[in-house]
Design an enzyme around this catalytic site. Structure first.
Site, short mmCIF file in Angstrom:
data_model
loop_
_atom_site.label_atom_id
_atom_site.label_comp_id
_atom_site.label_asym_id
_atom_site.label_seq_id
_atom_site.Cartn_x
_atom_site.Cartn_y
_atom_site.Cartn_z
N VAL A 263 46.46 29.01 28.74
CA VAL A 263 46.43 29.37 30.17
C VAL A 263 47.74 28.83 30.76
CG1 VAL A 263 44.94 29.51 32.19
CG2 VAL A 263 43.97 28.81 30.00
N HIS A 264 48.87 29.32 30.18
CA HIS A 264 50.20 28.73 30.39
C HIS A 264 50.45 28.10 31.76
CE1 HIS A 264 51.40 30.82 26.71
NE2 HIS A 264 50.90 31.93 27.21
N ASP A 265 50.46 28.94 32.81
CA ASP A 265 50.94 28.47 34.11
C ASP A 265 50.05 27.38 34.72
OD1 ASP A 265 53.05 30.21 33.97
OD2 ASP A 265 52.04 31.80 35.07
N THR B 167 48.92 24.90 33.28
CA THR B 167 49.28 23.56 32.77
C THR B 167 50.27 22.87 33.73
OG1 THR B 167 51.06 24.43 31.39
CG2 THR B 167 48.91 24.18 30.35
#
Ligand code: BDR
Ligand code: CA
Length: 342
Positions: A270-272, A274
């Protein structure tokens, strides 16, 4: 002891107790003055809900949008939808750059869907965009800010901040931190074998930001690919049973498929989001101060981040590169914040 003497005694005792308390332990936590620059984008929307649900720690001055995962009109609409879903229409949304600095625009509709938000129904939100553009907003805000006081979370291509820095390099004085989702070193890329999408989408902009002298933190694929969904983690979000948890569940059920299949990993990053977890609880993460450059020359390494992990070049360390994170800690924090929304 008469009533008056007893009152005096209690007052003195309270004062004595107060003087024994370490003053730092009674100070309120200082809020982060934050601008979120974003290209929603499935994981961007989750990051926005996460951030907008954290007003005790994050004083969000604005969301600024950029073309990236989809066209600018769609990223701007999706940012406004996230704001509406979080019940935070008090936060202005400024639209920014419709195209990268130099390269031909690219989008990631295959991953995020035609509207930039697969899994949920999109529509025109009630509240419109703020007047004025994102680049002017960045310049005006950073110019007027106390020295080193504003943090910028960069969740997409870095075009807006680069344009602001090119127009007025002095604004770097207003920046406290730039926390960037982007880049890849140990993990390899997700758009080419070596490049991560946000850097590949506008490497020239990333270059401007890297050379600006601002304090930079990168959350690259190296860490985001260590923080993956699992059935249990999706279950803990679903168990909240509110609108926000349903939205996040629906978005993730579509969004994670692409990465799981492409990389053969058991869950999706959930890249963004993080970046938001890093701002709220940096102790969940670890990394190293390094020298980073981005390759902006045409060719197979276009958009690659070159990270001098072992300091072989002895070049100035211009970024903190996060390579590890506590995956369960991340999902617990996200769940806790989503519980605060309706
Ligand atoms: C990054 O690229 C975009 O597709 C995502 O929103 C994220 O910001 C991951 O590589
Ligand atoms: Ca993004």
């Amino acid at each position: 002891m008469c009533r008056y003497t007893r009152k005096l005694y209690l007052l003195r005792r309270s004062l004595l107790l107060l003087s024994l308390i370490n003053p730092s332990s009674v100070q309120a936590v200082e809020k982060i003055d934050l601008i979120i620059d974003t290209d929603p984008g499935a994981d961007d929307v989750i990051a926005l809900l996460f951030a907008l649900a954290s007003p005790d720690e994050l004083n969000i001055h604005a969301l600024t949008t950029v073309a990236g995962n989809v066209r600018l009109d769609k990223t701007s609409r999706n940012a406004r939808l996230a704001r509406e879903w979080a019940g935070r229409e008090d936060v202005p949304v400024y639209a920014g750059a419709p195209t990268p600095l130099q390269r031909t625009p690219i989008h990631a509709e295959d991953i995020h869907g035609k509207e930039g938000l697969s899994g949920v129904l999109v529509y025109e939100p009630k509240k419109g965009l703020a007047k004025g553009g994102a680049v002017d907003f960045l310049i005006d805000t950073l110019k007027a800010a106390r020295p080193h006081s504003i943090t910028i979370a960069m969740l997409g291509p870095q075009t807006n901040l680069a344009l602001a820095l090119i127009q007025d390099p002095e604004i770097v004085q207003g920046i406290k931190d730039v926390v960037i989702m982007g880049g890849a070193h140990f993990n390899g890329g997700n758009i080419t074998p070596v490049a991560e999408f946000n850097l590949f989408a506008d490497p020239h902009a990333a270059e401007v930001v890297l050379k600006s002298g601002a304090r930079l933190t990168y959350l690259p694929l190296d860490v985001t690919h260590k923080i993956l969904t699992s059935d249990a983690r999706l279950q803990q979000i679903a168990a909240l049973d509110n609108n926000a948890s349903k939205l996040v569940g629906d978005i993730l059920s579509e969004y994670i498929k692409g990465d799981m299949e492409y990389f053969g990993i058991p869950g999706g990053p959930v890249h963004d989001a993080t970046v938001i977890a890093y701002l709220l609880k940096p102790e969940l993460f670890s990394g190293r101060h390094v020298n980073v450059v981005v390759d902006s020359r045409e060719g197979p390494t276009f958009g690659q981040t070159i990270v001098d992990w072992h300091n072989g070049l002895g070049a100035p360390k211009n970024a903190f590169w996060v390579d590890r994170g506590d995956a369960q800690g991340f999902f617990d924090l996200l769940t806790e914040r989503l519980a605060r929304l309706t």
